[in-house]
Write a protein that holds these residues in place. Structure first.
Motif, PDB file in Angstrom:
ATOM      1  N   ARG A 295       0.943  -1.164   0.038  1.00 37.66           N
ATOM      2  CA  ARG A 295       0.085  -0.043   0.058  1.00 37.66           C
ATOM      3  C   ARG A 295       0.881   1.433   0.022  1.00 37.66           C
ATOM      4  O   ARG A 295       0.667   2.230  -0.774  1.00 37.66           O
ATOM      5  CB  ARG A 295      -1.001  -0.011   1.100  1.00 37.66           C
ATOM      6  CG  ARG A 295      -1.934  -0.891   0.915  1.00 37.66           C
ATOM      7  CD  ARG A 295      -2.900  -0.910   2.441  1.00 37.66           C
ATOM      8  NE  ARG A 295      -4.193  -1.845   2.329  1.00 37.66           N
ATOM      9  CZ  ARG A 295      -5.394  -1.234   1.901  1.00 37.66           C
ATOM     10  NH1 ARG A 295      -5.213  -0.131   1.920  1.00 37.66           N
ATOM     11  NH2 ARG A 295      -6.294  -2.409   1.734  1.00 37.66           N
ATOM     12  N   LYS A 504     -17.168  -9.406   8.503  1.00 38.72           N
ATOM     13  CA  LYS A 504     -16.196  -8.269   8.921  1.00 38.72           C
ATOM     14  C   LYS A 504     -16.884  -7.631  10.202  1.00 38.72           C
ATOM     15  O   LYS A 504     -18.114  -7.314   9.942  1.00 38.72           O
ATOM     16  CB  LYS A 504     -15.892  -7.254   7.995  1.00 38.72           C
ATOM     17  CG  LYS A 504     -15.158  -6.187   8.396  1.00 38.72           C
ATOM     18  CD  LYS A 504     -15.021  -4.980   7.455  1.00 38.72           C
ATOM     19  CE  LYS A 504     -14.136  -3.943   8.195  1.00 38.72           C
ATOM     20  NZ  LYS A 504     -13.835  -2.774   7.150  1.00 38.72           N
ATOM     21  N   ILE A 509     -12.752  -6.660   4.432  1.00 37.51           N
ATOM     22  CA  ILE A 509     -13.495  -7.066   3.074  1.00 37.51           C
ATOM     23  C   ILE A 509     -12.361  -7.486   2.134  1.00 37.51           C
ATOM     24  O   ILE A 509     -12.305  -8.522   1.687  1.00 37.51           O
ATOM     25  CB  ILE A 509     -14.349  -5.945   2.561  1.00 37.51           C
ATOM     26  CG1 ILE A 509     -15.411  -5.559   3.485  1.00 37.51           C
ATOM     27  CG2 ILE A 509     -14.717  -6.090   1.308  1.00 37.51           C
ATOM     28  CD1 ILE A 509     -16.282  -4.359   3.218  1.00 37.51           C
ATOM     29  N   GLU A 510     -11.314  -6.439   2.105  1.00 40.69           N
ATOM     30  CA  GLU A 510     -10.219  -6.905   1.152  1.00 40.69           C
ATOM     31  C   GLU A 510      -9.260  -7.978   1.840  1.00 40.69           C
ATOM     32  O   GLU A 510      -9.395  -7.757   2.975  1.00 40.69           O
ATOM     33  CB  GLU A 510      -9.337  -5.677   0.861  1.00 40.69           C
ATOM     34  CG  GLU A 510     -10.312  -4.355   0.153  1.00 40.69           C
ATOM     35  CD  GLU A 510     -10.608  -4.878  -1.363  1.00 40.69           C
ATOM     36  OE1 GLU A 510      -9.963  -5.815  -1.921  1.00 40.69           O
ATOM     37  OE2 GLU A 510     -11.539  -4.071  -1.781  1.00 40.69           O
TER      38      GLU A 510
HETATM   39  P1  XMP Z   1     -11.655  -3.238   4.510  1.00 35.68           P
HETATM   40  O1  XMP Z   1     -10.647  -4.310   3.640  1.00 35.68           O
HETATM   41  O2  XMP Z   1     -10.941  -2.625   5.236  1.00 35.68           O
HETATM   42  O3  XMP Z   1     -12.086  -2.412   3.358  1.00 35.68           O
HETATM   43  O4  XMP Z   1     -12.744  -4.000   5.118  1.00 35.68           O
HETATM   44  C1  XMP Z   1     -13.413  -1.521   3.545  1.00 35.68           C
HETATM   45  C2  XMP Z   1     -13.842  -1.051   2.256  1.00 35.68           C
HETATM   46  O5  XMP Z   1     -12.759   0.045   1.890  1.00 35.68           O
HETATM   47  C3  XMP Z   1     -12.178  -0.144   0.765  1.00 35.68           C
HETATM   48  N1  XMP Z   1     -10.681  -0.078   0.737  1.00 35.68           N
HETATM   49  C4  XMP Z   1     -10.151   0.850   0.198  1.00 35.68           C
HETATM   50  N2  XMP Z   1     -10.590   1.989  -0.532  1.00 35.68           N
HETATM   51  N3  XMP Z   1      -8.351   2.830  -0.653  1.00 35.68           N
HETATM   52  C5  XMP Z   1      -9.566   2.883  -0.800  1.00 35.68           C
HETATM   53  O6  XMP Z   1      -9.794   3.955  -1.278  1.00 35.68           O
HETATM   54  C6  XMP Z   1      -7.630   1.790   0.183  1.00 35.68           C
HETATM   55  O7  XMP Z   1      -6.551   1.642   0.275  1.00 35.68           O
HETATM   56  C7  XMP Z   1      -8.882   0.779   0.544  1.00 35.68           C
HETATM   57  N4  XMP Z   1      -8.564  -0.274   1.139  1.00 35.68           N
HETATM   58  C8  XMP Z   1      -9.767  -0.873   1.409  1.00 35.68           C
HETATM   59  C9  XMP Z   1     -12.629  -1.729   0.438  1.00 35.68           C
HETATM   60  O8  XMP Z   1     -12.804  -2.214  -0.910  1.00 35.68           O
HETATM   61  C10 XMP Z   1     -13.922  -1.720   1.218  1.00 35.68           C
HETATM   62  O9  XMP Z   1     -15.044  -1.186   0.287  1.00 35.68           O
END
Ligand code: XMP
Length: 512
Positions: A295, A504, A509-510
Motif C-alpha cells: 500500500r 467483517k 472485506i479486502e
Molecule cells: P476493508 O478491507 O478494510 O475495506 O474491510 C473496507 C472498504 O474500503 C475499501 N478499501 C479501500 N478504499 N483505498 C480505498 O479507496 C484503500 O486503500 C482501500 N482499502 C480498502 C474496500 O474495498 C472496502 O469497500
C-alpha cells in the motif's frame, strides 16, 4: 439558507439525523458539541438538535453544550442523551435506570396536539438505546408520550419550543421517525425546503468560478463515484480549465482504462490526461509481499507520477478533490476526556503544500447519497454512480503475495467473469462488493486426461451498509456454479475456485 444544526455528542446516529433532514430538503450541518451559541447564531441556525451519545449526564465531565444555546430563541430538540442533557441543564432531574432499554419499544401518545407528534398514531413502534431515565422534568415541560419503560419518551415545552425524545426518530425501526423530524423542522422551526441538488449545483458552480477565476485546476480521476462527480461538476463550471489525470497503475480491472477514456474524453469531452505508469508501479512492487508495504509503495509511486503530470501540464493552481462531508466532520471522541479529532482526507498526501496548490473540494458539503443525486443531475449514468467501491491500491491488494503481470492478468480475467455474472443474475447492485482474489497457492486438478497444477481464485461477495461491518452474501448456488465453471474453464492458469465465507469483523472485506 436555513440551517438545522445537529450538535454531536458522539452518537453513532449523528450523521443519520443530518441525512434524514437533508432528505427533506433542509440543509443540516453537524457541529462539535463545544460549538459556541454565538457561532451557531452567526451561522443563522433555525433549529438545534442535540444528538444522542454514549456518555451519561450523571458522569463527571460528561460532554455539555454551551448553555447559551437555550437563550438563542431557536427551537431545540434533544434526542436520547440530548434530552437528558436538556432536562439536566434546565433544572430537571435524571437518574440511572435499573433497566437499560435497548431495541424496540412501543410509543403511546398522551397529548392530542403536541406539534412534534402531529400525524403520529396513538401507538407505534420506536427504537431505543439508553440507560438513564428522566425523574423530573424542568419547569415548563410536560410529558407528551410514553413507552413501556419511560414516562417521558417525548416531552415538550411548547412555550420555548424545546422538545425531547428518549427514542431515536432517525432510525428506520422507528415507525414515524421521519414525520417527527419533519414536524420539528417544518412545524416547529418553520424551515423552507431549499436544499436541492439543482440549487446546490448552481451555487457550487458560481463559487467554483469565483474561486478559480482564470486559473487552472487538476484533478486525479479514479473512475470511482466521488472523483467522477467532482470532475463533472468542475467541468460544468470551468470547462477546459480543468484537466483530469487518470493514472494507469497496472493494477486496474479489465478494460478499465478504455472505459474511463471513452466516458470522459468521448462522452463528456473533458480534458483527460491518461498516464501509463504501469511499468513504474510494477517495477517498484516487484518482490514486495507485505500488505502494508504494498500500500505504501503504491501510494508513493502515485504521488511521484501525479507530481510529474502536474509539471507536464504546467500552470496549475488548484487541486480538485472529491472529499465528502463525512471526511470533514470533526469527530467527537468520548472516552472520559472528550477530545476533538479532525479527520483529514488527503489522498495525495502533502502534495498540495509541496506544489503550492490550493485545494478545491466542491463536494465537501455533501453526503454520499447526495453526491449520487448530484451526479445524476449532471448526467452521469447509473453504471458510474452506483459502481461498487474499488480500493485505491487496486488489484495490488487482491493479488496476495508477489505481484506479477501474469497473476494480475489471471485475476483480471476471473474478475471480469464474476462481474459479468453478477450483472446477469441481477446481483451487482444488491451487493456491496463482489470481486475475485488471487491466491498464491497452486493445487492439483485434472482437465481432460491431464493433471494440472494451477492457481486458486477466491470469490469475495459481501453485503454491507458502510463497509464498517460486512456479511458474506448468500447468493444462489446456481450462480456460484456458473461463476466457478466459467472461471475454471475460461481462465488459463486457474483450476480451483473457493468462496470466502468470513464476515467483517473479524475478517476485513479486502484480503490485504
Ligand atoms: P476493508 O478491507 O478494510 O475495506 O474491510 C473496507 C472498504 O474500503 C475499501 N478499501 C479501500 N478504499 N483505498 C480505498 O479507496 C484503500 O486503500 C482501500 N482499502 C480498502 C474496500 O474495498 C472496502 O469497500
Amino acid at each position: 439558507m436555513a440551517i438545522i444544526a445537529v450538535l454531536d455528542f458522539g452518537s453513532q446516529y449523528t450523521q443519520v439525523i443530518a441525512r434524514r433532514i437533508r432528505e427533506s430538503q433542509v440543509l443540516t450541518r453537524i457541529y462539535h458539541y463545544t460549538t459556541s451559541a454565538a457561532k451557531l447564531e452567526s451561522e443563522g441556525v433555525e433549529g438545534i438538535i442535540l444528538s444522542g451519545g454514549p456518555a451519561s449526564v450523571l458522569a463527571e465531565g460528561s460532554p455539555r453544550p454551551d448553555s447559551g444555546i437555550f437563550n438563542l430563541g431557536v427551537p431545540v430538540l434533544g434526542i436520547c442523551y440530548g434530552l437528558q442533557l436538556m432536562a439536566t441543564m434546565l433544572g430537571g432531574k435524571v437518574g440511572s435506570s435499573n433497566r437499560r432499554e435497548y431495541g424496540r419499544g412501543h410509543l403511546k401518545v398522551n397529548t392530542k396536539d403536541c406539534p412534534l407528534l402531529v400525524g403520529v398514531p396513538q401507538t407505534s413502534r420506536v427504537w431505543n438505546s439508553h440507560g438513564d431515565k428522566i425523574e423530573s422534568l424542568p419547569e415548563g415541560f410536560m410529558q407528551a408520550a410514553s413507552t413501556e419503560n419511560s414516562g417521558f419518551a417525548a416531552v415538550e415545552d411548547r412555550g420555548r419550543s424545546f422538545f425531547g425524545l428518549q427514542f431515536h426518530p432517525e432510525v428506520v425501526h422507528t415507525d414515524h421517525g421521519k414525520e417527527i423530524l419533519n414536524n420539528f423542522i417544518f412545524g416547529v422551526c418553520a424551515c423552507q425546503k431549499n436544499w436541492t441538488m439543482s440549487g446546490y449545483i448552481e451555487k457550487a458552480i458560481d463559487e467554483i468560478r469565483q474561486t478559480v477565476g482564470d486559473q487552472n485546476v487538476i484533478l486525479g480521476l479514479s473512475g470511482g463515484v466521488d472523483s467522477s462527480v467532482a470532475a463533472a461538476l468542475l467541468h460544468q463550471a470551468i470547462g477546459s480549465r480543468l484537466t483530469c489525470v487518470f493514472v494507469d497503475n497496472g493494477l486496474l480491472r479489465k478494460g478499465e482504462r478504455a472505459k474511463v477514456e471513452k466516458l470522459y474524453s468521448d462522452n463528456f469531452n473533458l480534458n483527460l490526461k491518461v498516464v501509463d505508469a504501469s511499468a513504474q508501479f510494477l517495477a517498484t512492487l516487484a518482490g514486495i509481499t507485505d500488505p502494508e508495504a504494498k500500500r505504501k509503495a503504491i501510494g508513493h509511486v502515485f504521488i511521484e507520477v501525479f507530481e510529474e503530470a502536474i509539471n507536464d501540464i504546467g500552470n496549475v493552481q488548484f487541486l480538485g478533490q472529491g472529499t465528502l462531508y463525512p471526511d470533514v466532520i470533526e469527530s467527537v471522541n468520548i472516552a472520559g476526556n472528550p477530545s476533538a479529532v479532525i479527520k483529514s482526507h488527503h489522498n495525495v498526501g502533502g502534495l498540495p503544500e509541496k506544489m503550492n496548490l490550493q485545494l478545491l473540494e466542491p463536494l465537501r458539503e455533501l453526503f454520499k447519497d447526495e453526491v449520487r443525486a448530484l451526479g445524476a443531475e449532471l448526467g452521469l449514468s447509473k453504471e458510474v454512480l452506483w459502481r461498487q467501491p474499488f480500493p485505491g491500491p487496486g488489484l495490488g491488494v487482491r493479488v496476495i503475495g508477489d505481484i506479477t503481470v501474469e497473476r494480475l492478468d489471471i485475476l483480471r480475467e476471473a474478475d471480469a467473469i464474476l462481474e459479468e455474472e453478477m450483472f446477469r443474475a441481477g446481483l451487482y447492485y444488491k451487493l456491496w462488493q463482489s470481486f475475485c482474489v488471487f491466491l498464491p497457492v497452486r493445487t492439483v486438478g485434472v482437465m481432460g486426461d491431464e493433471r494440472t497444477y494451477d492457481n486458486v481464485i477466491a470469490l469475495r461477495l459481501v453485503e454491507s451498509i458502510d463497509a464498517m461491518t460486512a456479511d458474506w452474501a448468500q447468493i444462489p448456488n446456481n450462480v456460484l456454479q456458473i461463476v466457478s465453471n466459467r472461471i475454471i474453464n475460461e481462465v488459463k492458469g486457474v483450476n480451483r475456485v473457493v468462496l470466502d465465507i468470513s464476515s467483517k469483523p473479524p475478517a476485513t472485506i479486502e484480503w490485504e
